[in-house]
Design an enzyme around this catalytic site. Structure first.
Site, PDB file in Angstrom:
ATOM      1  N   LYS A   1       8.039 -33.754 -21.355  1.00 56.47           N
ATOM      2  CA  LYS A   1       8.714 -34.275 -20.161  1.00 56.47           C
ATOM      3  C   LYS A   1       8.734 -33.268 -19.011  1.00 56.47           C
ATOM      4  O   LYS A   1       8.715 -33.662 -17.841  1.00 56.47           O
ATOM      5  CB  LYS A   1      10.139 -34.720 -20.505  1.00 56.47           C
ATOM      6  CG  LYS A   1      10.169 -35.976 -21.379  1.00 56.47           C
ATOM      7  CD  LYS A   1      11.579 -36.419 -21.676  1.00 56.47           C
ATOM      8  CE  LYS A   1      11.571 -37.519 -22.727  1.00 56.47           C
ATOM      9  NZ  LYS A   1      12.924 -38.003 -23.026  1.00 56.47           N
TER      10      LYS A   1
ATOM     11  N   ASP B   1      15.843 -41.998 -18.491  1.00 56.80           N
ATOM     12  CA  ASP B   1      16.684 -41.699 -19.660  1.00 56.80           C
ATOM     13  C   ASP B   1      18.171 -41.810 -19.341  1.00 56.80           C
ATOM     14  O   ASP B   1      18.942 -42.404 -20.100  1.00 56.80           O
ATOM     15  CB  ASP B   1      16.397 -40.286 -20.190  1.00 56.80           C
ATOM     16  CG  ASP B   1      15.076 -40.215 -20.939  1.00 56.80           C
ATOM     17  OD1 ASP B   1      14.670 -41.235 -21.532  1.00 56.80           O
ATOM     18  OD2 ASP B   1      14.458 -39.139 -20.933  1.00 56.80           O
TER      19      ASP B   1
END
Ligand code: ATR
Length: 268
Positions: free
Chosen positions: A66, A102
């Site tokens: 990420k 997220d």
């Protein structure tokens, strides 16, 4: 032609994202495919550029890429910039756009699926790695007061320093938590992977408290601890997974899937 998408990680074989996105696509009648692709640890950028050149429309990115995805993007959403991490890529012309869904996924699961209102609540966030960093700003922006606890205090302190002066985000060691109580305790450590429990004191939960493990697919020591300690609501992270996927799906397709029915199917 069918639009192609994928989730990139290492390891990736157990990912539930292809199943979730295929359910979203079916539900909304979108002509798209979504597969799981394992990238070599030292070959993330090459993997992404190859997929883009092959005509893929976008990707999800998961552990451990990420931050690399964040660095690769030409343009970032505010949430991605706050998190310094990207879990959703959009290939548009010759640009790579980066978003992070997220935090929105966690908030949607807590507020919508679990019916727990976040504003003015006091939260304990366990862990100071990538998973914790990704949800910190969204929790802060939702009006939550946050104590970050970590074995390595310095890492928690670095995260808390981003909110210096706000008076609502603090870093603490585990042994400083005794006697404190919270409305919400979120496990963002990787302790469940090794079947361990962070060193938590007794009586951590206020009446009505929610205990949330960002991990899913296993009954972690944290979930067992939360039930034993009388947390009112105890949840794993499956709903967060489905909700972050729904946000990514919306960014790509401009259509909102019915995430709740997909979550119910996954639970069943
Ligand atoms: P992730 O991307 O999943 O957050 P990470 O960046 O490696 O993974 O971070 C793992 C987090 O889990 C860290 O906060 C780590 O604590 P330290 O920084 O002190 O190492 C925490 N962690 C892992 N195992 C743990 C355990 N058994 N008890 C408590 N914390 C644990």
């Amino acid at each position: 032609m069918t639009d192609q998408y994928a989730v990139i990680g290492n390891p990736i074989s157990h990912s539930k994202s292809p199943l979730i996105h295929s359910m979203f696509a079916q539900q909304t009648g979108q002509d798209m495919s979504y597969e799981a692709i394992e990238s070599p640890l030292d070959g993330f950028t090459a993997t992404i550029l190859r997929l883009r050149d092959e005509g893929y429309k976008g990707c999800n990115v998961t552990v451990p890429f990420k931050f690399e995805a964040f660095k690769l993007c030409n343009r970032l959403s505010n949430r991605a910039r706050d998190a310094k991490a990207v879990n959703t890529l959009i290939f548009r012309d010759d640009e790579i756009l980066g978003a992070n869904t997220d935090g929105a996924g966690l908030l949607a699961d807590i507020e919508k699926n679990l019916n727990f209102k976040l504003m003015w609540k006091d939260a304990l966030l366990l862990g100071a790695g990538g998973a914790a960093a990704g949800v910190l700003w969204p929790l802060f922006n939702a009006g939550v007061g946050i104590v970050i606890a970590n074995r390595t205090l310095e890492k928690a302190q670095l995260l808390a320093d981003e909110f210096k002066g706000s008076g609502t985000v603090y870093a603490r060691r585990y042994d400083e938590l005794a006697g404190k109580q919270f409305d919400l305790v979120i496990n963002a450590t990787s302790s469940g992977l090794s079947d361990e429990l962070p060193p938590l004191p007794e009586a951590l939960f206020k009446p009505g408290a929610l205990a949330y493990d960002m991990m899913y697919g296993r009954d972690t020591p944290f979930l067992r601890y939360a039930r034993e300690q009388g947390a009112t609501t105890v949840s794993d992270g499956l709903g967060m997974l489905v909700e972050q996927a729904a946000e990514a799906f919306f960014l790509w397709r401009n259509v909102r899937p019915d995430s709740k029915s997909v979550l119910e199917k996954m639970r069943a």
